[in-house]
Design a protein around this motif. Structure first.
Motif, mmCIF file in Angstrom:
data_model
loop_
_atom_site.group_PDB
_atom_site.id
_atom_site.type_symbol
_atom_site.label_atom_id
_atom_site.label_comp_id
_atom_site.label_asym_id
_atom_site.label_seq_id
_atom_site.Cartn_x
_atom_site.Cartn_y
_atom_site.Cartn_z
ATOM 1 N N ASP A 1 0.997 -1.206 0.029
ATOM 2 C CA ASP A 1 0.084 -0.149 0.009
ATOM 3 C C ASP A 1 0.920 1.295 0.034
ATOM 4 O O ASP A 1 0.549 2.317 0.378
ATOM 5 C CB ASP A 1 -0.889 0.034 1.447
ATOM 6 C CG ASP A 1 -0.174 -0.270 2.649
ATOM 7 O OD1 ASP A 1 1.092 -0.324 2.401
ATOM 8 O OD2 ASP A 1 -0.823 0.491 3.495
ATOM 9 N N GLY B 1 -2.993 5.739 -0.051
ATOM 10 C CA GLY B 1 -4.440 6.284 0.457
ATOM 11 C C GLY B 1 -4.213 7.726 0.889
ATOM 12 O O GLY B 1 -5.344 8.407 1.126
ATOM 13 N N TRP B 2 -2.874 8.023 1.092
ATOM 14 C CA TRP B 2 -2.860 9.339 1.828
ATOM 15 C C TRP B 2 -2.632 10.604 0.754
ATOM 16 O O TRP B 2 -2.916 11.769 0.819
ATOM 17 C CB TRP B 2 -1.597 9.505 2.458
ATOM 18 C CG TRP B 2 -1.829 8.777 4.119
ATOM 19 C CD1 TRP B 2 -2.875 8.263 4.397
ATOM 20 C CD2 TRP B 2 -0.888 8.315 4.706
ATOM 21 N NE1 TRP B 2 -2.767 7.549 5.464
ATOM 22 C CE2 TRP B 2 -1.209 7.648 5.986
ATOM 23 C CE3 TRP B 2 0.455 8.613 4.824
ATOM 24 C CZ2 TRP B 2 -0.396 7.194 6.849
ATOM 25 C CZ3 TRP B 2 1.428 8.130 5.837
ATOM 26 C CH2 TRP B 2 0.988 7.445 6.810
ATOM 27 N N CYS C 1 -7.137 9.391 8.747
ATOM 28 C CA CYS C 1 -6.701 7.861 9.099
ATOM 29 C C CYS C 1 -7.665 7.046 9.557
ATOM 30 O O CYS C 1 -8.395 7.357 10.417
ATOM 31 C CB CYS C 1 -5.188 7.729 9.828
ATOM 32 S SG CYS C 1 -4.817 6.225 10.425
ATOM 33 N N SER C 2 -8.345 6.020 8.797
ATOM 34 C CA SER C 2 -9.303 5.242 9.466
ATOM 35 C C SER C 2 -8.913 4.450 10.677
ATOM 36 O O SER C 2 -9.646 4.041 11.372
ATOM 37 C CB SER C 2 -9.971 4.419 8.036
ATOM 38 O OG SER C 2 -8.729 3.399 7.696
ATOM 39 N N VAL D 1 -9.332 11.988 0.645
ATOM 40 C CA VAL D 1 -9.033 11.102 1.799
ATOM 41 C C VAL D 1 -8.491 12.216 2.697
ATOM 42 O O VAL D 1 -7.388 12.851 2.434
ATOM 43 C CB VAL D 1 -7.936 10.007 1.617
ATOM 44 C CG1 VAL D 1 -7.766 9.313 2.955
ATOM 45 C CG2 VAL D 1 -8.815 9.078 0.718
ATOM 46 N N ARG E 1 1.500 6.158 2.538
ATOM 47 C CA ARG E 1 0.651 5.247 1.994
ATOM 48 C C ARG E 1 0.027 5.979 0.648
ATOM 49 O O ARG E 1 -0.083 6.988 0.321
ATOM 50 C CB ARG E 1 -0.676 5.294 2.880
ATOM 51 C CG ARG E 1 -0.519 3.896 3.942
ATOM 52 C CD ARG E 1 0.628 4.103 5.094
ATOM 53 N NE ARG E 1 0.534 3.229 6.192
ATOM 54 C CZ ARG E 1 1.568 3.318 6.938
ATOM 55 N NH1 ARG E 1 2.562 3.856 6.940
ATOM 56 N NH2 ARG E 1 1.350 2.414 8.124
ATOM 57 N N SER F 1 -9.890 4.479 -1.215
ATOM 58 C CA SER F 1 -8.635 3.877 -0.727
ATOM 59 C C SER F 1 -8.773 2.392 -1.448
ATOM 60 O O SER F 1 -7.940 1.890 -2.042
ATOM 61 C CB SER F 1 -8.426 3.743 0.697
ATOM 62 O OG SER F 1 -8.211 4.918 1.225
ATOM 63 N N ASP F 2 -10.021 1.851 -1.080
ATOM 64 C CA ASP F 2 -10.142 0.261 -1.675
ATOM 65 C C ASP F 2 -10.011 0.336 -3.074
ATOM 66 O O ASP F 2 -9.337 -0.781 -3.516
ATOM 67 C CB ASP F 2 -11.896 -0.092 -1.238
ATOM 68 C CG ASP F 2 -11.761 -0.306 0.318
ATOM 69 O OD1 ASP F 2 -10.651 -0.534 0.987
ATOM 70 O OD2 ASP F 2 -12.697 -0.529 0.812
ATOM 71 N N GLU G 1 -14.245 8.000 2.086
ATOM 72 C CA GLU G 1 -12.720 7.636 2.229
ATOM 73 C C GLU G 1 -12.255 6.182 1.990
ATOM 74 O O GLU G 1 -11.348 5.909 1.103
ATOM 75 C CB GLU G 1 -12.232 8.311 3.316
ATOM 76 C CG GLU G 1 -12.318 9.692 3.517
ATOM 77 C CD GLU G 1 -11.844 10.361 4.859
ATOM 78 O OE1 GLU G 1 -10.953 11.249 4.657
ATOM 79 O OE2 GLU G 1 -12.740 9.762 5.718
ATOM 80 N N ARG G 2 -12.962 5.477 2.704
ATOM 81 C CA ARG G 2 -12.481 4.125 2.395
ATOM 82 C C ARG G 2 -12.852 3.564 0.928
ATOM 83 O O ARG G 2 -12.019 2.521 0.717
ATOM 84 C CB ARG G 2 -13.617 3.269 3.449
ATOM 85 C CG ARG G 2 -13.662 1.643 3.425
ATOM 86 C CD ARG G 2 -12.477 0.968 3.615
ATOM 87 N NE ARG G 2 -11.847 1.162 5.005
ATOM 88 C CZ ARG G 2 -10.771 0.549 5.497
ATOM 89 N NH1 ARG G 2 -9.854 0.285 4.621
ATOM 90 N NH2 ARG G 2 -10.561 0.755 6.880
ATOM 91 N N LEU H 1 -6.217 0.624 -4.068
ATOM 92 C CA LEU H 1 -5.472 -0.706 -3.757
ATOM 93 C C LEU H 1 -6.061 -1.779 -4.129
ATOM 94 O O LEU H 1 -5.558 -2.909 -4.191
ATOM 95 C CB LEU H 1 -5.439 -0.754 -2.349
ATOM 96 C CG LEU H 1 -4.584 0.473 -1.516
ATOM 97 C CD1 LEU H 1 -4.866 0.193 0.067
ATOM 98 C CD2 LEU H 1 -3.171 0.229 -1.905
#
Length: 506
Positions: A13, A124-125, A133-134, A130, A122, A186-187, A182-183, A190
């Protein structure tokens, strides 16, 4: 040099720029740029995902099998591509790298490799969509801007800069509730397995932009100012928008209909910008990206299905087919006086009689109203209608009372409007006469319908019943004549039909 003696693992990631920066730090260099130059590579080419450069670096690090990892980002003038996902440059936070300080602490505590190189950036950042931070439920915070080295993408060097004021840096990451949006972002980046949803059909940048715009309208109104929203407000915009966009096109269309209140409340005529605000501006004036065409089509379809728009209204530069007329648009298109038209429409039960809604807000199905208006405009007044079907006054009254011809508005007296008779209704009556009384040469033994009624002492209504039931088999229409007064029947046949009818009733 075939391989590097000292390297670090490329996390699944992790962004590739972060990985290269950490390799440089693990080899004791202060700058990723200088390290790459020593290897005969350009750090920026690695950051931009140049395939040859990426392949050589991974080979030097003995990790060539990770050539297609999500973090290997390919950049062009406008976009960044992560595997199958695409973001725009405006969607990326690359120069202003944001991190979760607590994640970096966890990396240093539990990661592999030399101290000072374990914390990694990451994927995701990177997207601006986003903001939290989850894992630690806190806002991301930007790393210090580089001053002692050249590239803002040198992740390990920028983390090293932050160590001087780590406690302050840590305190800047305030608590926040991460969002499902946000999830989702990121999903997708990735390639994590998940249930497919409607906005998967859009590129990630379009799905994200649409979601945040919808949410900002929900939270701040259709005319919100993009630059006025805080980081926290954008977080909530993503949350609110995702509740709609994740639920499919029907939910999105329902959101669009909720914006029609400005029209129904009489706050101006229909216009894409007036009704849909920032959403329309974004799709119509700020970009022509075909990726948004499915969204534009839903907006057009929803507007056409709900509002009185027509070819004179252009949504996204295209003429709109008409599905609804307002009283105002119908009178304007067909050149009618609005008071007369409203009275007639109410009498015809096309609109409620006691409706006080403004003409521009009173809707009628376009096909229905256009069909009615064409019939109305081609209708004849009583005398002209009688002349058209060639019938006398007394016979006409019987034809009307028995329902063989119906006026445009059946209860016209109750509504205070004059009786009008559509041409198609009059033609239908004449055609019906001709079907039971075909044209043929005249015979002296046959008489007109009124004459037969007198001679046989039978009501005209009864004779019409016999005629249309086919019981006056020799009936005909006199050659050269047309309509009611041209029909000829046999008086003996009338007697026979009457007697047969009388015996049957007995």
């Amino acid at each position: 040099m075939s391989t590097l003696q000292v390297t670090v693992d490329f996390n699944e990631d992790e962004s590739f720029a972060s990985f290269v920066s950490r390799v440089a730090a693990a080899n004791g260099t202060q700058s990723a740029q200088a390290f790459c130059q020593h290897l005969g590579l350009q750090f920026q080419a690695l950051v931009d995902g140049d395939p040859a450069s990426v392949s050589r670096m991974l080979g030097l690090c003995r990790q060539g099998e990770k050539m297609h990892a999500p973090g290997v980002t390919l950049r062009d003038e406008r976009t960044y591509t992560f595997g199958r996902e695409t973001l725009l440059r405006s969607n990326m936070s690359r120069r202003h790298l944001r991190v979760c300080p607590r994640c970096l602490e966890d990396d240093e505590a539990a990661g592999k490799g030399p101290s000072g190189t374990r914390a990694y950036g990451r994927i995701g950042w990177l997207p601006t969509f986003v903001r939290t931070c989850s894992k630690h439920e806190a806002y991301l915070v930007p790393l210090p801007q580089p001053e002692q080295f050249g590239s803002p993408h040198d992740f390990a060097a920028r983390v090293r800069l932050s160590r001087a004021s780590w406690e302050t840096f840590l305190a800047d990451s305030t608590p926040a509730v991460p969002s499902g949006f946000e999830r989702y972002v990121s999903d997708r980046l990735l390639g994590r397995p998940r249930q497919p949803i409607w906005i998967d059909e859009l590129p990630l940048y379009a799905a994200g932009k649409l979601t945040e715009t919808v949410g900002a309208i929900v939270n701040h109104g259709r005319s919100f100012v993009t630059g006025n929203l805080t980081n926290a407000e954008w977080l909530e915009a993503g949350r609110s928008g995702f509740a709609i966009t994740s639920d499919g096109p029907a939910a999105f269309a329902e959101f669009l209909r909720s914006l029609h209140d400005r029209f129904w409340n009489g706050d101006g005529d229909f216009g894409g910008r007036v009704i849909y605000g920032r959403l329309y501006e974004m799709l119509a004036h700020e970009n022509e990206d075909p990726a948004y065409d499915p969204i534009r089509e839903i907006i057009r379809e929803t507007a056409v299905a709900s509002l009185p728009i027509g070819p004179d209204h252009r949504l996204f530069g295209l003429a709109s087919p008409r599905r609804w007329h307002s009283v105002h648009s119908a009178t304007k298109e067909f050149g009618l006086h609005h008071k007369t038209a409203r009275k007639i429409f109410a009498a015809a039960r096309l609109i409620p009689c006691d409706d006080n809604t403004a003409d521009s807000r009173t809707l009628v199905d376009a096909v229905e109203i256009e069909t009615f208006i064409h019939r109305w405009q081609s209708s004849l007044k009583t005398d002209a209608a009688r002349e058209y079907v060639n019938i006398g006054r007394s016979s006409w009254e019987i034809v009307l009372s028995e329902g063989y011809v119906k006026p445009l508005i059946e209860d016209h007296k109750a509504h205070g409007v004059a009786p009008l008779f559509p041409l198609d209704e009059l033609d239908r009556f004449v055609t019906r006469l001709e079907s039971v009384a075909p044209v043929r040469p005249t015979s002296d033994e046959f008489v007109s319908l009124p004459s037969a009624a007198k001679r046989a002492s039978v009501r005209m209504a009864q004779i019409l019943e016999f005629l249309f039931a086919g019981r006056l088999e020799s009936a005909y229409t006199e050659a050269g004549a047309r309509g009611f007064d041209g029909v000829r029947i046999s008086v003996p046949e009338v007697f026979l039909a009457w007697n047969t009818s009388f015996l049957t009733k007995k």
